[in-house]
Design a protein around this motif. Structure first.
Motif, PDB file in Angstrom:
ATOM      1  N   MET A  87       1.018  -0.819  -0.204  1.00  0.00           N
ATOM      2  CA  MET A  87       0.047  -0.071  -0.322  1.00  0.00           C
ATOM      3  C   MET A  87       0.741   0.913  -0.070  1.00  0.00           C
ATOM      4  N   ALA A  88       2.085   0.834   0.803  1.00  0.00           N
ATOM      5  CA  ALA A  88       3.379   2.441   0.961  1.00  0.00           C
ATOM      6  C   ALA A  88       3.619   3.083  -0.173  1.00  0.00           C
ATOM      7  N   TRP A  89       3.813   1.599  -1.675  1.00  0.00           N
ATOM      8  CA  TRP A  89       4.156   1.987  -2.918  1.00  0.00           C
ATOM      9  C   TRP A  89       2.760   2.387  -3.547  1.00  0.00           C
ATOM     10  N   ILE A  90       1.439   2.073  -3.511  1.00  0.00           N
ATOM     11  CA  ILE A  90       0.944   2.135  -4.219  1.00  0.00           C
ATOM     12  C   ILE A  90       0.369   4.003  -4.024  1.00  0.00           C
ATOM     13  N   VAL A  91       0.448   4.053  -1.964  1.00  0.00           N
ATOM     14  CA  VAL A  91       0.333   6.125  -1.784  1.00  0.00           C
ATOM     15  C   VAL A  91       1.024   6.508  -2.332  1.00  0.00           C
ATOM     16  N   LEU A  92       2.333   6.154  -2.488  1.00  0.00           N
ATOM     17  CA  LEU A  92       3.549   6.942  -3.003  1.00  0.00           C
ATOM     18  C   LEU A  92       3.602   7.046  -4.381  1.00  0.00           C
ATOM     19  N   ALA A  93       2.839   6.520  -5.808  1.00  0.00           N
ATOM     20  CA  ALA A  93       2.586   6.019  -6.999  1.00  0.00           C
ATOM     21  C   ALA A  93       1.950   7.488  -6.885  1.00  0.00           C
ATOM     22  N   ILE A  94       0.992   7.444  -6.823  1.00  0.00           N
ATOM     23  CA  ILE A  94      -0.726   8.538  -6.477  1.00  0.00           C
ATOM     24  C   ILE A  94       0.270  10.139  -6.108  1.00  0.00           C
ATOM     25  N   ALA A  95       0.564   9.836  -4.873  1.00  0.00           N
ATOM     26  CA  ALA A  95       1.379  11.055  -4.972  1.00  0.00           C
ATOM     27  C   ALA A  95       1.827  11.702  -5.770  1.00  0.00           C
ATOM     28  N   VAL A  96       3.003  11.017  -6.398  1.00  0.00           N
ATOM     29  CA  VAL A  96       3.612  11.400  -7.859  1.00  0.00           C
ATOM     30  C   VAL A  96       2.858  11.975  -9.032  1.00  0.00           C
ATOM     31  N   LEU A  97       1.840  11.411  -9.310  1.00  0.00           N
ATOM     32  CA  LEU A  97       0.859  11.505 -10.098  1.00  0.00           C
ATOM     33  C   LEU A  97       0.079  12.910 -10.269  1.00  0.00           C
ATOM     34  N   ILE A  98      -0.452  12.879  -8.895  1.00  0.00           N
ATOM     35  CA  ILE A  98      -0.945  13.965  -7.686  1.00  0.00           C
ATOM     36  C   ILE A  98      -0.479  15.421  -8.782  1.00  0.00           C
ATOM     37  N   ILE A  99       1.183  15.309  -8.025  1.00  0.00           N
ATOM     38  CA  ILE A  99       2.091  15.813  -7.973  1.00  0.00           C
ATOM     39  C   ILE A  99       2.384  16.421  -9.838  1.00  0.00           C
ATOM     40  N   ALA A 100       2.871  15.600 -10.436  1.00  0.00           N
ATOM     41  CA  ALA A 100       2.912  15.778 -11.885  1.00  0.00           C
ATOM     42  C   ALA A 100       1.781  16.524 -12.492  1.00  0.00           C
ATOM     43  N   ASP A 101       0.211  15.912 -12.298  1.00  0.00           N
ATOM     44  CA  ASP A 101      -0.428  15.993 -13.085  1.00  0.00           C
ATOM     45  C   ASP A 101      -0.587  18.260 -12.505  1.00  0.00           C
ATOM     46  N   ALA A 102      -1.134  18.730 -10.870  1.00  0.00           N
ATOM     47  CA  ALA A 102      -0.598  19.832 -10.826  1.00  0.00           C
ATOM     48  C   ALA A 102       0.843  20.388 -11.043  1.00  0.00           C
ATOM     49  N   LEU A 103       1.748  20.396 -12.129  1.00  0.00           N
ATOM     50  CA  LEU A 103       2.883  20.749 -12.342  1.00  0.00           C
ATOM     51  C   LEU A 103       2.460  20.686 -13.684  1.00  0.00           C
ATOM     52  N   LEU A 104       2.243  19.909 -14.833  1.00  0.00           N
ATOM     53  CA  LEU A 104       2.388  19.900 -15.836  1.00  0.00           C
ATOM     54  C   LEU A 104       0.612  20.408 -16.083  1.00  0.00           C
ATOM     55  N   LEU A 105      -0.305  19.888 -15.738  1.00  0.00           N
ATOM     56  CA  LEU A 105      -2.227  20.019 -16.976  1.00  0.00           C
ATOM     57  C   LEU A 105      -2.653  21.037 -15.588  1.00  0.00           C
ATOM     58  N   ALA A 106      -2.253  21.497 -14.558  1.00  0.00           N
ATOM     59  CA  ALA A 106      -3.182  22.439 -13.328  1.00  0.00           C
ATOM     60  C   ALA A 106      -2.878  24.084 -14.457  1.00  0.00           C
ATOM     61  N   PRO A 107      -2.021  24.558 -14.393  1.00  0.00           N
ATOM     62  CA  PRO A 107      -1.784  25.713 -15.234  1.00  0.00           C
ATOM     63  C   PRO A 107      -2.267  26.084 -17.038  1.00  0.00           C
TER      64      PRO A 107
END
Length: 265
Positions: free
Chosen positions: A227-247
């Protein structure tokens, strides 16, 4: 002096509701851990300890970076191919008519099939994951781009051509804004699929990354680390979305929003 006051409030409300959704998910997770026990679902505390352990031991950083590279490289390559063919298909009817059933077939092919083929073609490693992501992202961007091209205002294009506007200007000022409403949701979908497919390909191919960590945790029957690996992967996805697509989303929303209230200073 013009002072914008409206755009802040929708963003703040959206952030609050987003946090509320995450808290509700965390509550449901903790309830499931209590109801079904640690052999089915580890608690938030156990998963948090596993996350800290992975980060502290230095396992998380290289794995997350490898998955990020596989996902973004594949998404960029496949997305670029789908976008270019979608534009070409919107400009030339034969290209669109020929390409659409091909990309529909690619979109309907299960990613697991591409993983198996990639393992046969590239062998185990990151190449299989990147290829699988690319072949998954390409149809998403192609179909969205083709739909956007077909729905654009042809009258504006004819007027720009009549006034002999440069081709690059016509593309940047007329085509891209018309495609934005189709491309931004498609990019978000492609990015999310890229991470899921990359992790799945890494699990099956034995490549480095989050998938490799998941495979190791599975072999050790370590649910908290899984579950820790899943949480980390989701966190990186959210950060990538915020940096690349949110703008891009904010810029598009700003263009379509009504003029802000102003106050004279």
């Amino acid at each position: 002096m013009a002072v914008p006051v409206r755009p802040l409030f929708p963003a703040l409300r959206s952030a609050i509701w987003g946090m509320a959704g995450l808290l509700a998910l965390a509550g449901a997770w903790q309830w499931g851990a209590v109801a079904f026990g640690p052999f089915v679902l580890p608690s938030l505390a156990e998963t948090g300890e596993a996350v800290v352990r992975l980060v502290a031991t230095g396992k998380a950083g290289p794995a997350l970076l490898a998955t990020l590279v596989h996902a973004l490289a594949g998404c960029a390559a496949g997305g670029a191919a789908g976008f270019l063919l979608g534009v070409a298909g919107g400009l030339a009817l034969p290209v669109g008519a020929m390409s659409y059933p091909v990309f529909t077939a690619l979109l309907g092919t299960p990613p697991i099939a591409w993983v198996v083929l990639a393992l046969l073609w590239f062998g185990p490693g990151g190449g299989a994951a990147t290829f699988t992501v690319a072949i998954t992202a390409a149809p998403i961007l192609f179909i969205a781009t083709l739909q956007g091209m077909r729905s654009r205002d042809r009258g504006l294009a004819e007027m720009a051509q009549l006034y002999r506007a440069p081709a690059f200007m016509r593309f940047a000022d007329l085509v891209l804004p018309a495609l934005a409403d189709f491309l931004i949701p498609a990019l978000a979908t492609a990015l999310a699929f890229s991470f899921k497919v990359a992790v799945m390909a890494e699990v099956l191919s034995g490549a480095d990354g989050v998938g490799g960590g998941l495979a190791t945790a599975r072999s050790h029957f370590d649910l908290p680390e899984t579950m820790a690996w899943i949480v980390l992967a989701i966190a990186v996805l959210i950060i990538a979305d915020a940096l690349l697509l949110a703008p891009l989303r904010r810029r598009r929303a700003g263009r379509g929003a009504p003029a802000p209230l102003s106050a004279e200073a």
